[in-house]
Write a protein that holds these residues in place. Structure first.
Motif, PDB file in Angstrom:
ATOM      1  N   GLU A  48       0.840  -1.202   0.000  1.00  0.00           N
ATOM      2  CA  GLU A  48       0.000   0.000   0.000  1.00  0.00           C
ATOM      3  C   GLU A  48       0.878   1.256   0.000  1.00  0.00           C
ATOM      4  O   GLU A  48       1.774   1.393   0.830  1.00  0.00           O
ATOM      5  N   LEU A  49       0.606   2.132  -0.955  1.00  0.00           N
ATOM      6  CA  LEU A  49       1.326   3.396  -1.075  1.00  0.00           C
ATOM      7  C   LEU A  49       0.331   4.545  -1.151  1.00  0.00           C
ATOM      8  O   LEU A  49      -0.791   4.373  -1.645  1.00  0.00           O
ATOM      9  N   THR A  50       0.756   5.700  -0.679  1.00  0.00           N
ATOM     10  CA  THR A  50      -0.104   6.878  -0.698  1.00  0.00           C
ATOM     11  C   THR A  50       0.634   8.054  -1.319  1.00  0.00           C
ATOM     12  O   THR A  50       1.806   8.285  -1.032  1.00  0.00           O
ATOM     13  N   ILE A  51      -0.077   8.774  -2.178  1.00  0.00           N
ATOM     14  CA  ILE A  51       0.451   9.992  -2.807  1.00  0.00           C
ATOM     15  C   ILE A  51      -0.280  11.183  -2.205  1.00  0.00           C
ATOM     16  O   ILE A  51      -1.505  11.163  -2.063  1.00  0.00           O
ATOM     17  N   SER A  52       0.457  12.227  -1.875  1.00  0.00           N
ATOM     18  CA  SER A  52      -0.164  13.443  -1.345  1.00  0.00           C
ATOM     19  C   SER A  52       0.225  14.634  -2.210  1.00  0.00           C
ATOM     20  O   SER A  52       1.361  14.745  -2.671  1.00  0.00           O
ATOM     21  N   ALA A  53      -0.735  15.519  -2.439  1.00  0.00           N
ATOM     22  CA  ALA A  53      -0.489  16.768  -3.153  1.00  0.00           C
ATOM     23  C   ALA A  53      -1.549  17.763  -2.717  1.00  0.00           C
ATOM     24  O   ALA A  53      -2.641  17.371  -2.284  1.00  0.00           O
ATOM     25  N   ASN A  54      -1.236  19.023  -2.814  1.00  0.00           N
ATOM     26  CA  ASN A  54      -2.226  20.049  -2.474  1.00  0.00           C
ATOM     27  C   ASN A  54      -3.106  20.272  -3.689  1.00  0.00           C
ATOM     28  O   ASN A  54      -3.048  21.307  -4.363  1.00  0.00           O
ATOM     29  N   ALA A  55      -3.922  19.283  -3.950  1.00  0.00           N
ATOM     30  CA  ALA A  55      -4.790  19.264  -5.124  1.00  0.00           C
ATOM     31  C   ALA A  55      -6.024  18.430  -4.805  1.00  0.00           C
ATOM     32  O   ALA A  55      -5.948  17.462  -4.033  1.00  0.00           O
ATOM     33  N   ALA A  56      -7.149  18.803  -5.399  1.00  0.00           N
ATOM     34  CA  ALA A  56      -8.400  18.072  -5.169  1.00  0.00           C
ATOM     35  C   ALA A  56      -9.278  18.186  -6.408  1.00  0.00           C
ATOM     36  O   ALA A  56      -9.417  19.273  -6.985  1.00  0.00           O
TER      37      ALA A  56
END
Length: 453
Positions: free
Chosen positions: A37-45
């Protein structure tokens, strides 16, 4: 880049157990028989802030990477953590997560945060790799992801600053349509010619605190680079130097000489008004980034659309004060910003996360990210393809990026930037001489950053 990557090896030992590719044991599982399991984060929606980036991650990156790994016998389950908050809020949230040894596996950082996060130990240098993508990222652009000669991530988007000018006004003033000044004196000469036109402000050079960071990025820092200096030389902050005084003297020449509008620099919406006035043919020369071309005066959906943009607007490199006087002996200079993707060193699967990082920055992935919305990327091969139909963006990618510089990625920079804005404000308003404004800046520098060396 190769030199930077080799240098990264010195600190790679600290990363070795996390980022150096490890065997996946054939099962491709997380050790319990399930998918990694991997998670990507960005200030985007999606549907909100930076919606295109969010849609690209959710609809292209995740399914494509999972499929690629599945073909290799590795089961990976990637999720996306959207956000749509102020950039400083996003930064604080990431810092708190990383401080606690938590957070997503892939992080998107503003390039100016890299040094601060590295100094805090939140991120670590990349390992020495043979990723073929580095050959497509100019060395100047690689600096966006570097701190103290170490690469901490991969830059994926950037920009550049140029001189925009109105060809129609230039023609009226007897100036050439293919204008390219080679010194600050030639900029002043063009502005003086434009001063003879009724209702036209010859040049807009951002100044003052109301313009915020635009003053620093589109104004003071390019001039400082043109005077042969950077605001931080890698060891110490630049104080009341000869270069800073020279840059402020150019502000005095523009605003004290009636070639710019000093009142506009003090208005809360002054930058937006300068955009509108340029679009209306009331400003001759404006120093800005490619954002101005593609998002402000774009005749198709711009905030200050200019129907005749493609015919009436020209652009030129920002010259050094004199030929060869720029940073590194350059004839021309620019400033750039952009974002960087990094791997969380606390990731339970940093080896696979690194594969995801390089996958997200592959030519295929970046091409998909900018499909239908041409933007300058960090990759030369992608820019050659997607920017072919846009002459300004192609110009910046080909001519500006190889010579550009970046802001120092240090925690003190935002406060230093405000001090620089205040210095330009004092000179533009005629309240201080360049020497006095530089001295006041240096005094403030001592309070917020310990001063210059």
């Amino acid at each position: 880049m190769r030199e930077l990557t080799r240098r990264a090896t010195a600190l790679a030992g600290a990363v070795g157990t996390g980022l150096v590719l490890a065997a996946c044991g054939g099962s491709g599982s997380d050790g319990d028989g399930g998918a990694i399991e991997l998670t990507i984060s960005a200030n985007a929606a999606t549907g909100g802030k930076n919606t295109e980036e969010a849609e690209w991650i959710e609809e292209w990156v995740i399914p494509a990477f999972e499929a690629e790994q599945r073909d290799r016998g590795v089961e990976v389950d990637v999720s996306f953590e959207p956000s749509g908050v102020d950039d400083e809020q996003f930064k604080t949230r990431l810092a708190l997560d990383l401080q606690a040894g938590a957070g997503p596996d892939i992080l998107t950082l503003d390039g100016i945060w890299v040094g601060e996060f590295a100094q805090a130990g939140y991120i670590e240098p990349l390992p020495d790799t043979d990723w073929d993508g580095w050959s497509q990222i100019p060395e100047a652009v690689q600096q966006l992801a570097a701190f103290e000669d170490q690469l901490y991530g991969i830059p994926w988007g950037t920009d550049g600053r140029v001189l925009f000018y109105n060809k129609e006004l230039f023609a009226e003033a007897g100036l050439p349509a293919d204008w390219q000044p080679t010194s600050w004196a030639e900029i002043t000469e063009a502005a003086e010619a434009l001063a003879g036109l009724d209702g036209v402000t010859p040049i807009q050079l951002n100044a003052g605190t109301a313009m915020g960071e635009a003053t620093t990025m589109q104004g003071l820092l390019p001039l400082l680079a043109g005077a042969g200096e950077e605001i931080h030389d890698g060891e110490e902050w630049t104080g009341a130097s000869a270069g800073l005084t020279e840059a402020l003297a150019f502000y005095e020449e523009i605003y004290g000489g009636g070639l710019g509008d000093p009142v506009l620099q003090e208005e809360a919406q002054g930058r937006d008004k300068s955009f509108e006035r340029f679009a209306a043919g009331e400003i001759g020369i404006l120093v800005e980034g490619d954002y101005f071309w593609r998002s402000v005066i774009n005749p198709d959906g711009g905030t200050a659309p200019m129907d005749n943009r493609d015919e009436a607007v020209g652009w030129a490199l920002i010259p050094a004060a004199e030929p060869g006087a720029g940073v590194g002996g350059q004839d021309f200079v620019s400033m750039s910003g952009g974002s960087v993707r990094v791997v969380n060193p606390a990731s339970d699967h940093a080896d696979v996360a690194y594969e995801l990082l390089t996958f997200m920055n592959s030519a295929e992935a970046i091409t998909a990210a900018v499909e239908g919305d041409a933007r300058i990327t960090a990759r030369t091969d992608v820019n050659d393809q997607v920017l072919a139909g846009d002459p300004l963006l192609s110009f910046i990618a080909e001519e500006v990026l190889p010579l550009t510089t970046f802001r120092p990625p240090l925690a003190e920079y935002p406060q230093v930037s405000v001090l620089l804005q205040e210095a330009t404000a004092a000179v533009a308003a005629g309240d201080s001489s360049p020497e006095e404004a530089a001295a006041d800046y240096a005094e403030g520098l001592g309070e917020v950053a310990g001063g210059a060396g």
